[in-house]
Scaffold this active site. Structure first.
Site, mmCIF file in Angstrom:
data_model
loop_
_atom_site.group_PDB
_atom_site.id
_atom_site.type_symbol
_atom_site.label_atom_id
_atom_site.label_comp_id
_atom_site.label_asym_id
_atom_site.label_seq_id
_atom_site.Cartn_x
_atom_site.Cartn_y
_atom_site.Cartn_z
ATOM 1 N N GLY A 25 22.850 -23.343 -10.953
ATOM 2 C CA GLY A 25 22.394 -22.147 -10.270
ATOM 3 C C GLY A 25 22.892 -20.859 -10.881
ATOM 4 O O GLY A 25 22.239 -19.822 -10.795
ATOM 5 N N ASP A 137 32.961 -27.186 -6.281
ATOM 6 C CA ASP A 137 31.816 -28.028 -6.652
ATOM 7 C C ASP A 137 32.290 -29.217 -7.471
ATOM 8 O O ASP A 137 31.684 -29.576 -8.479
ATOM 9 C CB ASP A 137 30.785 -27.223 -7.447
#
Length: 749
Positions: A25, A137
């Site tokens: 992203g 993450d």
């Protein structure tokens, strides 16, 4: 590694970007190389984020913080430019394979590997948290398995997104199956959130599945917040560790340092024994040999004869090989394997040293390549006018078959524990059950490789028990075991690859060097030569390194290679010469050994001296399966694939006696989204066959390279999972993912 597309940058500061490793992203990650040869991983921020002042400010802060992260199990920042028009950050390049890919390809990891993984991830988080960062993450895709341990990558960037235009109030950033409950709810995070992700990641490595299941992100997040996963499939010690990490209350989770101590109590393996399973370790070594290679050179103007250079045939004064053929001191087995246990890492097969050739920086010249400007595109046929044919038959086998052989009246397909003979209608004629002859015929069900061979009316394969391999001879007509020959070596087990049969002599590469090293598993690799007429062993040559590739150029020579050195063995298994060369595929044409390097230069070597006879540049290297060369029936023509400036390929010929180029014909393009495969060529039944990167099969006229027919029934399949062979009037393909054998008529009708 994906080739660079039209929208990809070519430069980030001092680093030339050679190919895209991945994307997310925040931006894309590229393999970068400095002018001095340093290899790094470069994350380049998406252009639309570069204009967000808030994002850029946080990015500056995060880069500054990330520079403080160090440790054996992270990829530290080595360079960055937060003020560039498009901000970027470079980290140390870790040669490894993603945990996600390793599990998807090879299944759950063994207990000793999982324990080391847990300790390594905990140590990495200790360093990340010490720098004031929260990874946010941590997941299998952000864990690289390297020979020296696991490495956590991509830390710090996700935090730069908080409070910017990337998110709105209550939004969450991360990967749903590995988020903590507080992250899923959009609550403030502490380092304990990373510990929850560590538990989910370790469980995935041990089980091969996600603890909180798959499906829509919202459904997964609901389970993360409200349910307790089933941990019964985990080993006892790991189950306790994972359960602690997955506590819903972050205050009840252990710290990374406590996790390291817990692994020590469970029983952390000795690093000297290696931590990766053999197949994964071999993938890592393949990545090291290819991902760090420089881009391929400009092949020259399309349609022009390929560049070939004759070289002196004289090996040098006194008959010695040239200076570069004199080997340096050979590293020990332990040095070559970087501590990975013995020679068993070769278990994934000989050809995997070039397993990533399809990922080498794109097709054709790129910025930073030598040879001047990119040439104009050749006049390339579309392929639409080429007749499409259908199969003669298709058959599905119970197990994947990594090798298929086409012979008169029978198609032989080889799996790990069975061999099938199929007739001309696709019906099974006979079956050989490995259990009845005592052993396995192959080592990896999904990676095509040559493990068995044909000679006359006999099929030859390696069987027997894992500690007592035997050569087995079967009749082709009935699949009956005709005779067997024990190898008779204690430290030898199984088959790595079949090198070939020449003048009645068969050669196999296998595990173990025949010497007792005190290891629990065979160490090193070997070559075994057998006289098929007398049914006797000729010689056994053991190595303490990994013999990964081979070719048989003459009646009394076999040439083998490890990662960076070639070696010729004589009729008694003695070493004739050695030459330092990292060959990406080996072959034979005429009397010469063919050895392409990472830069697309093919060198023809004299099998008697190891000296070069001629070279050809701009050649497409062999695929990971090594079938990148084809010769005419009389051996007077060598067929090669050449790179063109438009990213496509041409087929052409070379005189193997002197390297003189012949005709060259542009080929129809592969699908634009197909990964680069390397060359896959076969010559049989009056056809020259080529397998495209998109798995389309082409039959070409060997006189001029023009397409005669094509078969698109496998289009879109992973071409690296397709085994093939030609002969006896047919082209046969085994798809190891679907277990399907396809037979195509050579005449195309």
């Amino acid at each position: 590694m994906e080739r660079l597309g039209a929208g990809d940058p070519r430069q980030a500061g001092p680093y030339t970007l050679m190919g895209r490793l991945g994307a997310g992203g925040m931006g894309a990650v590229y393999l970068g190389r400095s002018a001095g040869g340093r290899t790094v991983a470069v994350k380049v921020v998406r252009p639309e984020l570069a204009g967000d002042g808030s994002f850029r400010a946080r990015f500056r802060q995060e880069v500054a913080a990330a520079r403080q992260v160090s440790g054996a199990f992270t990829a530290p920042v080595v360079d960055a430019d937060t003020e560039a028009a498009t901000p970027w950050m470079a980290t140390a390049f870790v040669v490894g394979v993603p945990l996600q890919d390793a599990v998807a390809r090879h299944g759950p990891l063994p207990g000793v590997t999982v324990r080391t993984l847990a300790a390594g991830l905990a140590e990495a988080l200790t360093e990340v948290h010490r720098a004031g960062l929260i990874h946010r993450d941590l997941k299998p895709g952000n864990v690289l398995l390297a020979l020296d341990g696991p490495h956590v990558i991509d830390f710090g960037i996700s935090r730069a997104a908080d409070g910017t235009g990337l998110t709105t109030t209550g939004a969450v950033i991360g990967s749903a199956p590995y988020m903590s409950p507080e992250q899923a709810l959009g609550e403030p995070l502490t380092p304990a959130s990373d510990v929850f992700a560590l538990g989910s990641t370790v469980a995935y490595a041990a089980l091969g599945t996600r603890l909180f299941g798959d499906g829509a992100g919202a459904a997964v997040l609901f389970r993360v917040v409200n349910t307790d996963p089933d941990l019964s499939g985990l080993p006892d010690g790991i189950r306790h560790l994972v359960a602690g990490c997955l506590a819903k209350n972050p205050n009840h989770r252990p710290t990374p340092r406590q996790l390291v101590e817990l692994v020590e109590r469970i029983g952390r393996p000795d690093p000297a024994d290696g931590w990766l399973p053999p197949a994964v370790a071999t993938d890592v070594i393949a990545a090291r040999g290819v991902l760090t290679a420089l881009p391929l050179p400009d092949p020259g103007p399309p349609g022009a004869p390929p560049a070939t250079t004759p070289l002196p045939a004289d090996p040098g004064p006194g008959g010695r090989p040239p200076e570069d053929a004199v080997p340096a001191r050979r590293p020990s087995r332990r040095t070559v394997l970087f501590g990975v246990g013995g020679g068993v890492l070769a278990a994934a097969g000989a050809a995997t040293t070039i397993a990533l050739l399809n990922d080498r920086g794109g097709r054709g010249a790129t910025a930073g390549s030598t040879g001047g400007s990119t040439p104009s595109a050749p006049v390339r046929p579309s392929g639409a006018e080429v007749p499409e044919i259908g199969p003669s038959w298709q058959a599905t086998q119970p197990n994947p078959c990594p090798q298929v052989l086409s012979a008169d009246g029978v198609v032989v397909s080889v799996s790990i524990l069975n061999i099938w003979g199929v007739d001309d209608t696709g019906r099974t004629k006979w079956t050989v059950d490995g259990a009845t002859v005592g052993g396995a015929f192959a080592i990896d069900p999904t990676t095509p490789r040559s493990v068995a061979g044909l000679d006359g009316d006999r099929l030859y394969a390696i069987g027997g028990s894992p500690t007592a391999p035997e050569l087995l001879a079967f009749t082709l007509a009935e699949g009956r075991l005709d005779w067997r020959l024990p190898q008779g070596r204690k430290n030898a087990a199984g088959v790595l690859s079949f090198a070939g049969i020449r003048a009645g002599k068969a050669y196999w590469l296998g595990f173990g060097d025949g010497n007792d090293h005190g290891d629990l598993v065979p160490a090193g690799t070997h070559v075994w030569a057998v006289d098929l007429a007398t049914r006797q062993s000729l010689w056994f040559h053991g190595e303490d390194t990994m013999l990964l590739q081979s070719t048989v150029p003459t009646d009394d020579r076999i040439v083998v290679s490890d990662l960076d050195q070639l070696k010729a063995l004589d009729a008694k298994g003695g070493t004739v010469w050695e030459r330092r060369l990292a060959a990406f595929g080996l072959g034979t044409a005429g009397r010469y050994v063919l050895a392409p390097d990472k830069d697309g230069t093919l060198t023809a070597l004299d099998p008697d001296t190891g000296g070069p006879a001629w070279t050809a540049s701009g050649v497409v290297g062999a695929s990971k399966l090594g079938d990148g060369f084809a010769t005419s029936e009389d051996g007077r023509l060598l067929y090669l694939l050449w790179r063109d400036g438009d990213g496509g390929c041409s087929i052409g010929t070379v005189d193997p006696a002197n390297g003189r180029p012949g005709w060259r014909t542009p080929l129809p393009p592969d699908s634009p989204d197909a990964p680069f495969l390397g060359a896959r060529l076969l010559r049989a039944d009056g056809n020259l066959y080529r397998m495209g990167a998109d798995a389309v099969l082409w039959a070409l006229d060997p006189a001029d390279g023009k397409a005669r027919w094509k078969y698109s029934g496998l289009k879109g399949r992973d071409a690296t999972k397709l085994a093939w062979s030609a002969g006896a009037g047919r082209l046969c393909v085994s798809d190891t993912t679907t277990r399907t054998i396809t037979s195509l008529p050579a005449k195309g009708a």
